[in-house]
Design an enzyme around this catalytic site. Structure first.
Site, mmCIF file in Angstrom:
data_model
loop_
_atom_site.group_PDB
_atom_site.id
_atom_site.type_symbol
_atom_site.label_atom_id
_atom_site.label_comp_id
_atom_site.label_asym_id
_atom_site.label_seq_id
_atom_site.Cartn_x
_atom_site.Cartn_y
_atom_site.Cartn_z
ATOM 1 C CE1 TYR A 1 -3.344 -2.796 0.675
ATOM 2 C CE2 TYR A 1 -1.605 -3.220 2.200
ATOM 3 C CZ TYR A 1 -3.268 -3.466 1.493
ATOM 4 O OH TYR A 1 -4.205 -5.134 1.524
ATOM 5 C CE1 TYR B 1 -7.241 -6.429 3.545
ATOM 6 C CE2 TYR B 1 -7.043 -8.277 5.115
ATOM 7 C CZ TYR B 1 -7.032 -7.297 3.712
ATOM 8 O OH TYR B 1 -5.587 -7.361 3.098
ATOM 9 C CG ASP C 1 -10.674 -14.489 7.918
ATOM 10 O OD1 ASP C 1 -9.743 -14.947 8.220
ATOM 11 O OD2 ASP C 1 -11.071 -13.466 7.098
ATOM 12 C CE LYS D 1 -2.695 -11.213 9.152
ATOM 13 N NZ LYS D 1 -4.019 -10.529 8.415
HETATM 14 C C1 LIG Z 1 -4.438 -10.782 7.073
HETATM 15 C C2 LIG Z 1 -5.949 -11.706 6.974
HETATM 16 C C3 LIG Z 1 -6.271 -12.182 5.359
HETATM 17 C C4 LIG Z 1 -5.300 -12.309 4.512
HETATM 18 O O1 LIG Z 1 -4.204 -12.938 5.339
HETATM 19 P P1 LIG Z 1 -2.509 -12.111 3.525
HETATM 20 O O2 LIG Z 1 -1.966 -13.511 4.744
HETATM 21 O O3 LIG Z 1 -2.635 -11.185 3.790
HETATM 22 O O4 LIG Z 1 -2.923 -12.776 2.849
HETATM 23 C C5 LIG Z 1 -7.412 -12.431 5.554
HETATM 24 N N1 LIG Z 1 -8.237 -12.110 6.411
HETATM 25 C C6 LIG Z 1 -8.053 -11.612 7.870
HETATM 26 C C7 LIG Z 1 -8.902 -11.525 8.763
HETATM 27 C C8 LIG Z 1 -6.830 -10.832 7.741
HETATM 28 O O5 LIG Z 1 -7.002 -10.381 9.143
#
Ligand SMILES: *Cc1c(COP(=O)(O)O)cnc(C)c1O
Length: 435
Positions: free
Chosen positions: A15, A144, A244, A273
């Site tokens: 970004y 997100y 997610d 993550k």
């Molecule tokens: C960071 C994130 C993603 C994407 O993960 P990347 O490893 O950056 O592709 C998807 N969902 C959530 C909730 C996130 O915080």
């Protein structure tokens, strides 16, 4: 050209502009526990856990050893036609930590891909059940889910991805959840969810959300009864429920899984993550037998996704070592201590003139500002406190490693408080966006 000049001219950062108007970057040389050590020897506490993944601290010996060992045995092998011990062990370990019905595992190479995989699973599931028309997702405003085009299309529709509307498929959105966790529940808070389902339920393959904590777009904590209402609506309309947990999972908000508070059973869950403790990229999509069995009974009966680096053995070995650390326990208590430290350290910040709101949940502290101070002001705070922060939009926040001690948390609060006490810059600077 110096290395930094080369970087500025040629290498994109997330970004960020490239070239003359590129924002300054710091040259990281080493990671050590809570600290990022710069090339000039200065140290910054990583109050962002390097985008929320370095849960056990940088360069954690247990994880580094696992990576070294695996690199010397089998750094990679294609997952088509082969399997390997790290993948098998990790799948068993992950399934053992996840809700018990989520024991079918797809290994992805990043969080975004694990979300794409979840969406494809939902569509294949619906198609297998004879509902090819159920091929849209219902997501939440303020959410997100990543940066690939499907992930953008289910992230906040007014958020950072509006530029790419042209390449994004239209999905459906319910309002950003407005009731905070812990407060009183009002049933009308989920009205927009019910309305979207009533309007579009026949097209919806799955409902997806970041449970309890909307991270990268809104830094919003919300009441877990939204999740209960989602489950009820999914059952009523024959949609799958996808949580997610990429940002919120692994104790970030307190419990191992953020949705654990709600006592609700998702059909699919994505993790990423902190899975490898932030040492190497890996994510996973976990599905229930109901989802997997329907896909297996469909046509094609194969699940149609397969990245080159799927289940990379080094990444799996790192994740096993990271899960070992989580399994040793104590993370719930550590996070409770970090939360207490945030509450003490940020007391009074909410009454500063440039502060709109202060929100704390687990190892997440959000100071919502009326306006972001200038970049030089923010950089000055980072350098003078020796605390790495990455404010974006109107949010100054901290999500430090879960092993942060009281002293580090107090320094982080000092830096956040310092940002909060500065004046807002008149206009947002160009050349650098988001997180
Ligand atoms: C960071 C994130 C993603 C994407 O993960 P990347 O490893 O950056 O592709 C998807 N969902 C959530 C909730 C996130 O915080």
């Amino acid at each position: 050209m110096t290395p930094l000049d080369y970087d500025r001219a040629r290498i994109w950062h997330p970004y960020a502009a490239l070239g003359e108007s590129a924002p300054p970057v710091r040259l990281a040389a080493r990671g050590e526990g809570l600290d990022i050590v710069l090339a000039d020897g200065r140290r910054l506490i990583d109050a962002v856990s390097s985008w929320w993944c370095v849960a056990h601290g940088h360069c954690r010996p247990e994880i580094v050893d696992a990576i070294r060992r695996q690199a010397g045995i089998l750094p990679h092998v294609m997952f088509g036609g082969f399997t390997h011990f790290p993948a098998i062990e990790l799948a068993e370990r992950l399934a053992g930590m996840a809700p018990p019905w989520l024991d079918r595992v797809f290994f992805a190479d990043s969080g975004s891909i694990s979300v794409e995989v979840a969406a494809k699973m939902a569509v294949q599931y619906q198609t297998a059940l004879g509902h090819p028309e159920k091929n849209k997702l219902l997501a939440l405003k303020g959410g997100y889910h990543g940066d690939t085009s499907l992930c953008m299309a289910i992230s906040d529709p007014d958020g950072m991805h509006t530029l790419f509307r042209g390449i994004m498929t239209r999905h459906y959105f319910a309002d950003k959840p407005a009731l905070p966790p812990g407060g009183e529940w009002r049933d009308e808070a989920a009205e927009s969810l019910r309305r979207e389902m009533a309007l579009h339920g026949g097209e919806i393959a799955a409902v997806i959300c970041e449970p309890v904590f909307q991270a990268a777009n809104a830094m919003n904590f919300y009441h877990c009864n939204y999740l209960r209402e989602m489950r009820r609506l999914c059952d009523e309309y024959g949609a799958l429920l996808v949580f997610d947990e990429i940002a919120a999972g692994f104790h970030r908000t307190g419990p191992l899984w953020a949705h654990g508070r709600a006592g609700v059973e998702p059909d699919i869950m994505t993790v990423g993550k902190a899975l490898t403790g932030g040492h190497v990229s890996l994510a996973a999509t976990l599905a229930s037998a109901k989802v997997a069995d329907a896909i297996s009974a469909g046509s094609p009966n194969a699940f149609m996704h397969g990245p080159t680096y799927m289940a990379n053995p080094i990444a799996c070995a790192a994740a096993i070592a990271s899960l070992d650390l989580f399994a040793k326990g104590g993370y719930g208590e550590r996070v409770a201590e970090i939360e207490d430290g945030f509450r003490r350290g940020l007391a009074g910040v909410e009454s500063l003139p440039n502060v709109a709101d202060v929100r704390i949940l687990g190892a997440v502290a959000v100071v919502e500002l009326r306006g972001m101070p200038s970049r030089p002001d923010v950089d000055g705070v980072i350098d003078s406190h020796g605390v790495w922060l990455r404010p974006f939009g109107k949010f100054a926040y901290a999500m430090p490693p879960l092993v942060s001690d009281a002293k580090a948390v107090s320094r982080i609060c000092g830096a956040l408080g310092d940002i909060a006490s500065r004046e807002a810059a008149p206009v947002q600077e160009a050349g650098d966006f988001h997180e």
